[in-house]
Design a protein around this motif. Structure first.
Motif, PDB file in Angstrom:
ATOM      1  N   GLU A  27      30.920  31.918  -7.490  1.00  0.00           N
ATOM      2  CA  GLU A  27      30.846  30.595  -6.898  1.00  0.00           C
ATOM      3  C   GLU A  27      29.514  29.909  -7.245  1.00  0.00           C
ATOM      4  N   GLU A  29      26.553  28.800  -5.880  1.00  0.00           N
ATOM      5  CA  GLU A  29      25.872  29.027  -4.610  1.00  0.00           C
ATOM      6  C   GLU A  29      25.167  27.761  -4.133  1.00  0.00           C
ATOM      7  N   GLY A  30      25.423  27.378  -2.882  1.00  0.00           N
ATOM      8  CA  GLY A  30      24.763  26.224  -2.283  1.00  0.00           C
ATOM      9  C   GLY A  30      25.445  24.898  -2.530  1.00  0.00           C
ATOM     10  N   ASP A  33      28.343  24.524   0.351  1.00  0.00           N
ATOM     11  CA  ASP A  33      27.792  24.638   1.701  1.00  0.00           C
ATOM     12  C   ASP A  33      27.062  23.355   2.089  1.00  0.00           C
ATOM     13  N   THR A  63      22.388  27.584  -7.017  1.00  0.00           N
ATOM     14  CA  THR A  63      22.237  28.591  -8.071  1.00  0.00           C
ATOM     15  C   THR A  63      23.526  28.633  -8.880  1.00  0.00           C
TER      16      THR A  63
END
Length: 253
Positions: A27, A29-30, A33, A63
């Protein structure tokens, strides 16, 4: 996904290029979210809990991990060179397409790009990024309006969008902008040769590109709320004509 496209500074990090075939690993990352919410806590001295204070958001930390497979070792090193240079000066666009609405954010490098040569023909990589503006954006709009026809505004994001408004008019007494019942009254005279620009998020007024202080008597700024039609109108002095262009984007958190 077959229709996925991820780019950094316009360069594709998915799909085939001259240097190889790029693939996302895991995925992003961040990206999906929410960024960390933050608020200044103000305790109630003689009561329970705290006073309500505005909620703001911290920087979005992203990331991206991927892989490049090249036809030979030379092309693989060319891909590695591209990786280490992408976005190295910051303020570059990171864009994700193929997972619902296309969304993008402006990002800076958060650390070194890491590359790992697994064989002579493929490498894994990791790109750490930081968006100091934590919001994500989508389709952009430039909506016209004038003193007889308000600008009709709508956006498909999930949180309010803050517009930048360009005003062209000739009025010695200034003008008034109205959005969602809230007025921004500009008292500074405006000439047809020197348009005004007002950033509704920062409250900054620019005249012919230069920042001007003290040109507003009322500054009740409103954002454009998501998912509902709204109008922005302009009114000027008696007998004068004014036009506006409202620029904004679908906005997400």
């Amino acid at each position: 996904m077959a229709n996925e496209l991820v780019t950094l500074d316009g360069y594709p990090l998915t799909g085939a290029t001259r240097d190889g075939v790029w693939k996302r690993l895991g995925e992003i990352e961040g990206w999906w979210d929410s960024p960390p919410p933050r608020r200044q806590r103000a305790d109630r001295t003689n009561g329970d809990g705290s006073f309500s204070t505005p909620i703001e958001y911290g920087n979005r930390l992203i990331t991206y991990e991927g892989r490049v497979i090249s036809k030979n070792h030379d092309y693989l090193h060319q891909a590695a060179g591209i990786l280490t240079s992408l976005g190295h000066r910051g303020n570059t666009k990171f864009l994700v397409q193929g997972h619902g609405p296309t969304q993008w954010a402006m990002v800076d490098p958060r650390g070194p790009v890491k590359t790992s040569f697994e064989t002579d023909s493929y490498l894994n990589f990791q790109i750490p990024l930081e968006a100091i503006d934590p919001f994500k954006y989508g389709e952009s709009y430039a909506v016209p309006g004038n003193t007889t026809d308000p600008a009709s505004l709508f956006h498909r994001g999930t949180v309010p969008a803050w517009p930048v408004v360009t005003v062209s008019a000739s009025s010695s007494s200034g003008y008034t902008l109205t959005l969602n019942g809230r007025q921004v009254v500009v008292t500074r005279a405006i000439a047809s040769t020197a348009p005004h620009e007002i950033d509704f998020k920062t409250g900054i007024l620019r005249v012919d590109g230069a920042v001007v202080r003290g040109g507003l008597s009322t500054a009740n700024f409103s954002p454009i709320n998501p998912g509902m039609p709204q109008n922005m109108s302009i009114s000027t002095g008696t007998g004068s004509y004014g036009s506006i262009t409202v620029r904004y984007s679908d906005t997400y958190i």
